[in-house]
Design a protein around this motif. Structure first.
Motif, short mmCIF file in Angstrom:
data_model
loop_
_atom_site.label_atom_id
_atom_site.label_comp_id
_atom_site.label_asym_id
_atom_site.label_seq_id
_atom_site.Cartn_x
_atom_site.Cartn_y
_atom_site.Cartn_z
N ARG A 78 -6.52 -1.97 12.17
CA ARG A 78 -5.12 -1.58 12.01
C ARG A 78 -4.92 -0.91 10.66
O ARG A 78 -5.39 -1.41 9.65
CB ARG A 78 -4.21 -2.82 12.07
N ASN A 80 -1.89 -0.05 8.36
CA ASN A 80 -0.49 -0.47 8.29
C ASN A 80 0.35 0.44 7.41
O ASN A 80 0.03 0.63 6.23
CB ASN A 80 -0.42 -1.89 7.71
N GLY A 89 4.31 0.27 13.65
CA GLY A 89 4.24 -0.03 12.22
C GLY A 89 2.80 -0.09 11.76
O GLY A 89 2.51 -0.38 10.60
N TYR A 90 1.89 0.15 12.66
CA TYR A 90 0.48 0.33 12.31
C TYR A 90 -0.16 1.23 13.34
O TYR A 90 0.31 1.34 14.48
CB TYR A 90 -0.27 -1.01 12.21
N LYS A 268 -3.77 -1.48 3.90
CA LYS A 268 -4.04 -2.87 4.28
C LYS A 268 -4.80 -2.97 5.61
O LYS A 268 -4.45 -3.72 6.51
CB LYS A 268 -2.72 -3.67 4.35
N TYR A 269 -5.86 -2.18 5.70
CA TYR A 269 -6.67 -2.18 6.93
C TYR A 269 -7.20 -3.58 7.24
O TYR A 269 -7.64 -4.29 6.34
CB TYR A 269 -7.88 -1.27 6.75
#
Lengths: 475, 473
Positions: A78, A80, A89-90, A268-269
């Motif tokens: 994801r 983000n 949102g991702y 923020k993967y």
């Protein structure tokens, strides 16, 4: 100072699939806004992604021809960030484990073939489209979730020509593979160009800028040239290039700042928990690779081997639709050169050969092949064929057109001779002129015969017979 | 007996359903367990289509994070206060096809994030055994509607014991199957890798029947298992001959309540009498103490991403703003409760690139170690048991628990192992302390639902506490 340009390219390419990357909604272009969406694309609460197997297949094809190592374990992550065009949102992407890495492709340059290394190819999903009007923002989610691959090159290109050649090469390969429509103007293939300058001989990279939203090969060329000019002027003045995202402005003929990159965004993967790692069956991958369609280079080689000129082979190969059409024609005729001539010279005059599959065009390869066979057999002349073609495009059969228009070429020697004798009798002065060395007389006489036969006389045969008859009448 | 058989033996499902609706209204006045009462009229008119279904004519309740087409589904949050789904969750379809009739959507901690049900947008849910006490959460509404006799079955969801803990507080069965056994499609998530669809019944046989209805591969959920649905109910066998049952001693040592200790000792003696071999199992104390912080990091990290779709743009309660960004930010600020915002901050912090190694990735590593330890613990036994909580349902106002004590860290949180591992786990009534129920938890090996149900049935027979009901007058 003399600078060396360093260019790396990221290509986002929409995959040709019936449905979206993670939802069963259809993938289409230019449909009524928000008509090709379902609850997954709109990220309604409780929805979950289901990976499109066909998209993975397309990505594998692309990896194979770009010489990328294929990761047999498919994993997603994801990415983000909040943005109105990103419903969840991702974005689901492959940050940590791209399906393909460490590949390369060969591109033609003025100094011969050059290898451009490809860092990675990964799968992800497209975002929605935003439209800003005065005080309002409208969002069309039709594009949301469309399967994408992102192909990231190493910074191996050194000028605009190489950059264009790279994009052109990838476009052609991906189109031949059937992986993508690669329409830059519709956004199904989008390029971000990373560009920096460094003093010639320097190993260290300069500060790079990223140029986004380039929607044609020509734009890539002019944008790179403008950016090279802008950066070198800055460096010459002793100013620094600022790391930033820019776009090319057609009117100003230069690149314009979109946003500065002050500290990169933290996306923020983390691994996508709703898609467990998927092990690709080796036999499945092998079968996809074994059944890859013919690529442009192989096709050109094949054309050369059946006797086409370098020029004809190149031109045909550049237009896959036309080239496919040509291959279909060859199923019904062995006249490779005549068929190539018609495809390259005649069809573009009367048809949009970029869109042969359009509803307006009812020309079938079989009908065109029949016509070519007709020309070769002397049933009609090339000149007559040009009159026949528009009717074939309307969907008529070759035989029907020829019969309806009474276009049968007269190749019957007896019949022709009768007309020729009659003509020579009438045109005694021309006979004299011919024997006095006036070559034009022959052409005039052929024209007269054509007139009498309403254009149906076989011109070559007529010319031969007239010459023979004239010799008999030598004074 | 108010079990499935009781309802299906009534030849008039409409009457049974309408009685349940009336009971729900009456009980809800005391319990505050219902978010939305569902008029069952339409479902009843279609019911004949599902004659022969395993839950034919049984009135049921769904936790309000289960999407129901055309019926308000709030997930206990203000931001979804107006959300009417366009589609049914897979389990809503399965239950309908089995003939079950939904009569209510029940209260939960906002998005399932809590263990008290105090964070529900509709307020606390009260425990039927003592209205000054909590229902437990997050599936509090579902738990009390089953416990109070309104319905014999309710769907819950269990991300960190959110079905198995309230089951303990309300004297009923709370079953959480193997991860992937039941599709999550259409369940408004909390944390995807930990979320399980789980459910409440009042006896193990009903749980076995319900599991048959709910299980099965769903192509819309990629984490759904490719395993066939088994005939759990007809294969039920409570025999303990040759069975080895482990006692998780770390939990017992952490429990100070003597009544719970005594009930548990009685149960163990009884199981032994029936032929089970009892084995003490001690797991790594440090790992067990790390369950809660590990859970917090993973669950909140996933949650912060999972709930990024809630921006007020396409659905949910939208607040005004000049720019799109402002609309998103205003809607989220007004729409989420304080607890949720705190959790998003924690989750986000754990995911920052500079923190991932020491928080998020470390938590994932610890999770794997805990699962490994649990796997080893289960390797020589058929099931692992321990009391499901350190005490009875707390008072609504009680905040006295020392959150760094092993009583709290281990005895109140060890069941989260079931979420880390995905192993099947069930809570059943163990006994009563001053008239308040406490439960026993059983955890078994991955995929082994049948053993879980068989051992649970043996425990149920040992305690004699099937079909417990506490009506609220």
């Amino acid at each position: 100072m003399n600078y060396e340009t360093v260019i790396g390219i990221e290509i986002h390419c929409e995959l040709k699939t019936a449905t979206k990357m993670f939802s069963p909604a259809p993938v289409t272009f230019a449909k009524r806004p928000n008509s090709c969406v379902n609850e997954i694309d709109l990220a309604h609460p409780g929805t979950l992604p289901s990976l499109n197997k066909n998209a993975v297949k397309q990505a594998i094809k692309a990896c194979a021809v770009l010489n990328l190592e294929i990761d047999p374990l498919i994993r997603f992550d994801r990415k983000n960030y909040y943005y109105p065009d990103l419903a969840k949102g991702y974005q689901i992407t492959q940050q940590f484990h791209p399906i393909g890495k460490n590949g390369h492709v060969s591109i033609p340059t003025s100094n011969g073939e050059k290898i451009v290394r490809i860092n990675r190819l990964h799968m992800e999903e497209d975002t929605a489209k935003q439209f800003h009007y005065n005080t309002e923002t409208w969002i069309d989610y039709n594009r949301a979730g469309t399967p994408l691959v992102e192909i990231v090159s190493e910074p191996d290109m050194r000028n605009a020509e190489e950059a264009v050649a790279y994009v052109e090469k990838l476009r052609s390969i991906l189109y031949y593979l059937g992986v993508s429509d690669v329409k830059m103007e519709e956004g199904s293939l989008r390029c971000d160009i990373n560009i920096s300058l460094r003093p010639v001989g320097s190993e260290a990279y300069g500060v790079k800028t990223e140029i986004k939203n380039l929607n044609s090969l020509n734009n890539i060329k002019v944008a790179i040239e403008a950016e090279i000019k802008r950066q070198s002027e800055l460096l010459d003045k002793g100013d620094a290039v600022e790391q930033a995202t820019r776009r090319y402005d057609d009117v100003a003929k230069t690149t314009i700042l979109m946003r500065k990159k002050e500290g990169s965004v933290d996306y923020k993967y983390f691994p996508e928990p709703n898609i467990p790692p998927i092990r690709l069956r080796k036999e499945w991958v092998d079968e996809i690779i074994a059944t890859l369609p013919e690529l442009p280079e192989a096709r050109k080689e094949r054309y050369l081997s059946i006797g086409l000129s370098e020029y004809d082979a190149t031109v045909l190969t550049q237009n896959k639709d036309l080239s496919d059409f040509y291959d279909e024609i060859l199923k019904h005729t062995d006249q490779t050169k005549i068929a190539a001539n018609w495809c390259i010279s005649e069809l573009p005059a009367v048809l949009d050969t970029q869109h042969l599959a359009s509803a307006k065009n009812k020309l079938t390869p079989k009908n065109l092949a029949d016509m070519i066979n007709g020309i070769k057999a002397g049933a009609i002349s090339s000149k007559q064929a040009k009159d026949v073609l528009p009717h074939l495009i309307q969907g008529e059969n070759f035989e029907d057109v020829v019969n309806r228009l009474g276009l049968k070429q007269v190749s019957d020697t007896g019949e022709l001779l009768r007309v020729i004798v009659e003509t020579l009798d009438e045109q005694a002065q021309s006979v004299v002129d011919f024997h006095n060395g006036k070559d034009r007389a022959l052409g005039f006489l052929v024209g007269q015969v054509m007139k009498k036969t309403k254009g149906q006389a076989n011109p070559a045969l007529t010319s031969t017979l007239i010459t023979e008859e004239l010799m008999k009448r030598k004074p | 007996m108010m079990n499935f058989a009781h309802y299906t033996n009534q030849k008039n499902p409409t009457q049974a359903v309408n009685q349940a609706v009336e009971a729900a209204k009456k009980a809800n006045a005391k319990l505050n367990a219902v978010v939305t009462l569902v008029d069952p009229g339409e479902q009843l008119s279609q019911l004949e289509k599902y004659a022969g279904g395993k839950m034919f004519g049984i009135p049921i309740v769904l936790k309000d994070n289960v999407n129901t087409r055309g019926i308000l589904t709030t997930a206990g949050s203000r931001i979804l206060g107006n959300y009417v789904p366009q589609y049914d969750a897979t389990i809503a379809e399965k239950l309908r096809e089995a003939g079950a009739v939904v009569i209510a959507k029940s209260s939960l901690d906002e998005f399932g994030m809590g263990g008290s049900n105090l964070s529900a947008a509709t307020g606390p849910v009260y425990n039927p055994y003592d209205l000054t006490r909590m229902s437990g959460g997050s599936s509090g509404g579902s738990a009390v509607l089953v416990a109070s006799g309104v319905v014999p079955f309710a769907i819950g969801s269990d991300t960190g014991d959110s079905v198995r803990k309230p089951a303990s507080y309300n004297g009923i069965v709370g079953y959480k199957p193997t991860y992937g056994r039941i599709s999550r499609y259409g369940i408004i998530p909390y944390a995807s890798s930990l979320d399980h669809v789980a459910f409440f019944t009042r006896n193990v046989t009903d749980a076995a029947i319900a599991l048959e209805v709910l299980s099965g591969r769903d192509d819309r959920d990629m984490t759904s298992l490719q395993l066939p649905v088994e005939d759990y109910a007809s294969a039920l066998n409570p025999s303990l001959k040759g069975k080895r049952i482990g006692i998780l001693t770390n939990v017992l040592k952490a429990i100070t309540n003597p009544d719970i200790q005594a009930h548990f000792a009685t149960l163990v003696a009884n199981l032994k009498e029936q032929g089970a071999t009892i084995v003490d199992i001690e797991m790594n104390q440090d790992l067990l103490s790390a369950i809660l912080p590990t859970y917090y990091i993973i669950a909140n990290a996933e949650a912060t991403a999972n709930h990024s779709n809630l921006d007020g743009l396409r659905f949910g309660v939208q607040k005004e703003g000049k720019e799109v960004d402002e609309v998103m930010s205003a809607s989220r600020t007004a729409g989420f409760g304080k607890q949720i915002r705190k959790r998003f901050v924690i989750g986000s912090y754990a995911l920052f690139v500079e923190n991932q190694d020491k928080l998020f990735r470390k938590a994932q590593k610890v999770r794997r170690l805990i699962v490994e330890d649990l796997k080893n613990a289960l390797s020589g036994i058929d099931g692992l048991i321990a009391p499901a909580s350190a005490g009875v349902a707390p008072k609504l106002t009680d905040t006295s628990m020392d959150q760094l004590s092993s009583t709290y860290l281990i005895a109140e949180n060890y069941m989260v192992m079931g979420n880390f591992s995905g192993y099947p786990s069930v809570t059943l009534p163990l006994g009563y302390c001053d008239g308040l129920p406490v439960g026993v938890n059983l955890t078994c090996k991955l995929y082994d639902e049948q053993t879980t149900l068989n051992l649970a049935l043996a425990i149920e027979q040992a305690t004699g506490l099937a079909d417990q009901i506490k009506e609220v007058a």
